[in-house]
Design an enzyme around this catalytic site. Sequence first.
Site, mmCIF file in Angstrom:
data_model
loop_
_atom_site.group_PDB
_atom_site.id
_atom_site.type_symbol
_atom_site.label_atom_id
_atom_site.label_comp_id
_atom_site.label_asym_id
_atom_site.label_seq_id
_atom_site.Cartn_x
_atom_site.Cartn_y
_atom_site.Cartn_z
ATOM 1 C CG ASN A 140 22.652 12.274 53.181
ATOM 2 O OD1 ASN A 140 23.303 13.274 53.363
ATOM 3 N ND2 ASN A 140 21.632 12.261 52.352
ATOM 4 C CG LEU A 141 25.824 6.373 50.533
ATOM 5 C CD1 LEU A 141 25.850 5.122 49.650
ATOM 6 C CD2 LEU A 141 26.851 6.246 51.653
ATOM 7 C CG HIS A 142 28.817 12.936 50.596
ATOM 8 N ND1 HIS A 142 30.169 12.674 50.593
ATOM 9 C CD2 HIS A 142 28.479 13.103 51.909
ATOM 10 C CE1 HIS A 142 30.630 12.712 51.825
ATOM 11 N NE2 HIS A 142 29.623 12.940 52.648
ATOM 12 C CG HIS A 159 29.835 8.360 51.837
ATOM 13 N ND1 HIS A 159 28.912 9.384 51.849
ATOM 14 C CD2 HIS A 159 30.133 8.111 53.130
ATOM 15 C CE1 HIS A 159 28.652 9.726 53.098
ATOM 16 N NE2 HIS A 159 29.382 8.982 53.898
ATOM 17 C CD GLN A 190 28.683 7.846 65.144
ATOM 18 O OE1 GLN A 190 28.929 6.663 64.945
ATOM 19 N NE2 GLN A 190 29.202 8.804 64.383
ATOM 20 N N GLY A 243 37.516 8.583 55.620
ATOM 21 C CA GLY A 243 37.884 9.880 55.052
ATOM 22 C C GLY A 243 38.693 10.719 56.037
ATOM 23 C CE LYS A 244 45.065 11.818 54.440
ATOM 24 N NZ LYS A 244 46.216 12.604 53.954
ATOM 25 C CE LYS A 245 33.254 15.542 56.509
ATOM 26 N NZ LYS A 245 32.764 15.763 57.868
ATOM 27 C CB SER A 268 25.640 13.340 55.617
ATOM 28 O OG SER A 268 26.323 12.284 54.998
HETATM 29 O O1 PAF Z 1 32.094 8.696 59.928
HETATM 30 C C1 PAF Z 1 30.976 8.140 60.065
HETATM 31 O O2 PAF Z 1 30.100 8.196 59.196
HETATM 32 C C2 PAF Z 1 30.688 7.374 61.349
HETATM 33 O O3 PAF Z 1 31.276 7.999 62.444
HETATM 34 C C3 PAF Z 1 31.103 5.891 61.274
HETATM 35 C C4 PAF Z 1 32.595 5.745 61.113
HETATM 36 C C5 PAF Z 1 30.374 5.224 60.135
HETATM 37 C C6 PAF Z 1 30.701 5.180 62.576
HETATM 38 O O4 PAF Z 1 29.333 5.240 62.799
#
Ligand code: PAF
Length: 281
Positions: free
Chosen positions: A28-30, A33, A57, A143-145, A182
């Site tokens: 879900n690239l923005h 990314h 996760q 990213g620092k977010k 995302s």
């Molecule tokens: O920040 C994310 O999108 C995820 O936590 C990562 C680092 C890709 C690990 O799944």
Amino acid sequence: MIILQTQNEVRVALADKKKLALIPTMGNLHDGHISLIEHAKNYADKIIVSIFVNPIQFNSKNDLKNYPRTLSRDISILRDLGIDILFNPTDKEMYPSKPLLNYKLPSLATQLCGAKRAGHFEGVITVIEKLFDLFKPDHVFFGKKDYQQLMLIKKFILDKRYKITLHPIETVREDNSLALSSRNNLLRPQSKVTASTLYKTLKDTIKDLKKTNNINQAELSAIKKLTSLGWHVDYVEIRRQTDLLKPTTNDKNLVILGAAYFEDVRLIDNIEFCTDDTKCL
Ligand code: PAF
């Protein structure tokens, strides 16, 4: 761009290893990314982006189910950016059996987001370890977010002695300052305007802190403010930048971090700041 789905395909494709940059994502690239990718272009001969919605996760089944997935759009963005390799494995490929993490996460992993999302950072570090071991990248970009994630990955690289340079990249924001995420796509369009109050409240809290010098009071009034604006707050905390521990009076380089739900969508943000402009890095 080649699209690889298995670890064996990766090993074959990387036989003539050059300087590699890896950007792990969940798709879900923005523009956030894209900024990581643009930075990576300055450091590597081959750029690899992974897209894997890492199930371990997520601490809620609903959150995993609702996570925005837009693979064909992502593929065309990556093609336009001239990426070399997209790694897009299946769950089974990444976790053929129950994953075991042979690394003791620091206590930071149980604070802030870790306190609210049990097991989240174990899941993140487990997938990161697999990706680092598979690609053996020279450079990685985060990213620092996701400030706490960034800290934990930095420590993981140090502890495990990976020869990887970690590049922390500034948060990209909408015009109204809402940090790109995302998860913003789960908000109703009109809520994106209100959601920018997370950033604005963190910013105002820094101003208040500079006047009062009282961290507890600043955190509490930020929580109160956000609650009155309709947020359900997980935390607002002021920590030091180096290790995210609670600051002492000597610490000048601080970061304010917030996590809160707006209409059931959990958003996070943070701002680095300095309490004494004359003594800052
Ligand atoms: O920040 C994310 O999108 C995820 O936590 C990562 C680092 C890709 C690990 O799944």
